[in-house]
Design a protein around this motif. Structure first.
Motif, mmCIF file in Angstrom:
data_model
loop_
_atom_site.group_PDB
_atom_site.id
_atom_site.type_symbol
_atom_site.label_atom_id
_atom_site.label_comp_id
_atom_site.label_asym_id
_atom_site.label_seq_id
_atom_site.Cartn_x
_atom_site.Cartn_y
_atom_site.Cartn_z
ATOM 1 N N PHE A 1 -4.877 3.857 -6.486
ATOM 2 C CA PHE A 1 -4.214 4.042 -6.796
ATOM 3 C C PHE A 1 -4.239 5.157 -8.057
ATOM 4 O O PHE A 1 -4.040 5.994 -8.648
ATOM 5 N N ARG A 2 -5.182 4.593 -9.701
ATOM 6 C CA ARG A 2 -5.863 5.239 -10.832
ATOM 7 C C ARG A 2 -6.611 6.918 -9.898
ATOM 8 O O ARG A 2 -6.300 7.817 -10.644
ATOM 9 N N GLU A 3 -7.162 6.711 -9.100
ATOM 10 C CA GLU A 3 -8.131 7.370 -9.212
ATOM 11 C C GLU A 3 -6.942 9.340 -8.282
ATOM 12 O O GLU A 3 -6.721 9.999 -8.462
ATOM 13 N N LEU A 4 -5.230 8.176 -7.561
ATOM 14 C CA LEU A 4 -5.103 9.903 -7.340
ATOM 15 C C LEU A 4 -3.913 9.875 -8.115
ATOM 16 O O LEU A 4 -3.211 11.045 -8.122
ATOM 17 N N GLU A 5 -2.831 9.277 -8.987
ATOM 18 C CA GLU A 5 -2.516 9.541 -10.258
ATOM 19 C C GLU A 5 -2.992 8.580 -11.752
ATOM 20 O O GLU A 5 -2.139 7.640 -12.011
ATOM 21 N N PRO A 6 -3.781 9.653 -11.765
ATOM 22 C CA PRO A 6 -4.346 8.661 -13.821
ATOM 23 C C PRO A 6 -2.439 9.199 -13.931
ATOM 24 O O PRO A 6 -3.355 7.843 -15.109
ATOM 25 N N TYR B 1 0.686 -1.262 -0.094
ATOM 26 C CA TYR B 1 0.335 -0.145 0.118
ATOM 27 C C TYR B 1 0.667 0.648 -0.162
ATOM 28 O O TYR B 1 0.330 2.550 -0.222
ATOM 29 N N GLY B 2 1.935 1.248 -0.218
ATOM 30 C CA GLY B 2 2.840 2.323 -0.207
ATOM 31 C C GLY B 2 3.003 2.964 -1.500
ATOM 32 O O GLY B 2 3.216 4.429 -1.224
ATOM 33 N N CYS B 3 2.510 2.752 -2.337
ATOM 34 C CA CYS B 3 2.090 3.130 -3.635
ATOM 35 C C CYS B 3 0.781 3.651 -3.707
ATOM 36 O O CYS B 3 1.557 4.647 -4.543
ATOM 37 N N LEU B 4 0.260 3.746 -2.910
ATOM 38 C CA LEU B 4 -0.578 4.695 -2.863
ATOM 39 C C LEU B 4 -0.423 6.164 -2.265
ATOM 40 O O LEU B 4 -0.604 7.317 -2.707
ATOM 41 N N LEU B 5 0.421 6.430 -1.022
ATOM 42 C CA LEU B 5 1.101 7.282 -0.313
ATOM 43 C C LEU B 5 1.836 8.341 -2.207
ATOM 44 O O LEU B 5 1.684 8.801 -2.021
ATOM 45 N N LEU B 6 2.798 7.091 -2.504
ATOM 46 C CA LEU B 6 3.509 7.887 -3.582
ATOM 47 C C LEU B 6 2.380 8.394 -4.177
ATOM 48 O O LEU B 6 3.326 9.771 -5.284
ATOM 49 N N ALA B 7 1.083 8.033 -5.153
ATOM 50 C CA ALA B 7 1.071 8.329 -5.869
ATOM 51 C C ALA B 7 -0.260 9.812 -5.000
ATOM 52 O O ALA B 7 0.133 11.211 -6.007
ATOM 53 N N LYS B 8 -0.187 10.168 -4.095
ATOM 54 C CA LYS B 8 -1.132 10.974 -2.896
ATOM 55 C C LYS B 8 -0.380 12.084 -2.831
ATOM 56 O O LYS B 8 -0.155 13.196 -2.978
ATOM 57 N N ALA B 9 1.197 11.473 -3.326
ATOM 58 C CA ALA B 9 2.409 12.834 -2.849
ATOM 59 C C ALA B 9 2.936 13.221 -4.802
ATOM 60 O O ALA B 9 3.668 14.498 -4.802
ATOM 61 N N GLY C 1 3.810 9.127 -14.797
ATOM 62 C CA GLY C 1 4.292 8.664 -15.420
ATOM 63 C C GLY C 1 5.457 7.175 -15.663
ATOM 64 O O GLY C 1 6.281 6.788 -16.405
ATOM 65 N N GLN C 2 5.251 6.995 -14.626
ATOM 66 C CA GLN C 2 5.780 5.219 -14.358
ATOM 67 C C GLN C 2 4.889 4.325 -13.859
ATOM 68 O O GLN C 2 3.526 4.467 -13.780
#
Length: 210
Positions: free
Chosen positions: A137-142, A111-119, A124-125
């Protein structure tokens, strides 16, 4: 090869998943021991220095708070139930963004990926994302691509989908920063053998007897 230690910063927060950071830290702390060389200096950071409750009924020590934290050359963002709650922590997210911008390598588990997305640090990654949070995850970082692969290296981000692959996270970081010789020595010390794909950086651990 670089002879000074790289600064590894491990993010801690309430109800963090213990294995997500303990396994990579174990790998990074072993790397170089064969040569009496410490390639990584590991520091833990949280909102406040002191004990942090993990998801696993253990408390771990945060060495420093965000303001006193040194700049990360390697930033480790673990997951766990607490990662979803931490999405509302604007101070924590701003700290991740600042540290990630300067870091040479970013490691993410579960779930750490969610923090990277929100931050906002993974646009592009492509990241390894647990199936149950792909939509979040998609909602946080499309602008980022969730992957069903167990381990993904994309730009300077290395991510694994779950805690079961947390050792791989540390081994991949060792391979990228120090080379395959150091990675193989760590794997041997841990009692695992490596199945290496020569076309890609990531490796997969094959446990003895598999």
């Amino acid at each position: 090869m670089r002879t000074s230690s790289r600064q590894v910063i491990v993010l801690l927060f309430d109800e963090v998943e213990l294995l997500d950071f303990a396994a990579p830290v174990q790998v990074l702390s072993i790397a170089g021991r064969h040569y009496n060389f410490r390639p990584f200096k590991i520091t833990t950071a949280a909102r406040a220095a002191g004990l942090v409750a993990t998801r696993n009924q253990l408390a771990v020590q945060a060495d420093c708070d965000f303001d006193a934290c040194p700049a990360a050359e390697v930033l480790l963002v673990p997951g766990g139930y607490g990662a979803r709650r931490a999405l509302a922590d604007t101070r924590l997210l701003a700290w991740i963004e600042a540290q990630a911008r300067r870091a040479e390598l970013i490691l993410s588990a579960g779930y750490g990926c969610l923090l990277l997305a929100k931050a906002g640090v993974c646009m592009g990654q492509r990241l390894a994302v647990p199936t149950d949070i792909e939509d979040v995850f998609r909602e946080l970082e499309p602008g980022a691509e969730p992957s069903s692969e167990q381990l993904v290296v994309s730009g300077k981000i290395v991510s694994v989908r779950d805690s079961a692959r947390a050792l791989d996270l540390g081994l991949s970081a060792t391979r990228i920063l120090l080379g395959p010789k150091f990675e193989a020595q760590v794997a041997t010390r841990l009692g695992a053998r490596l199945e290496i794909d020569v076309k890609a950086e990531p490796v997969r651990i094959v446990e003895p007897g598999d």
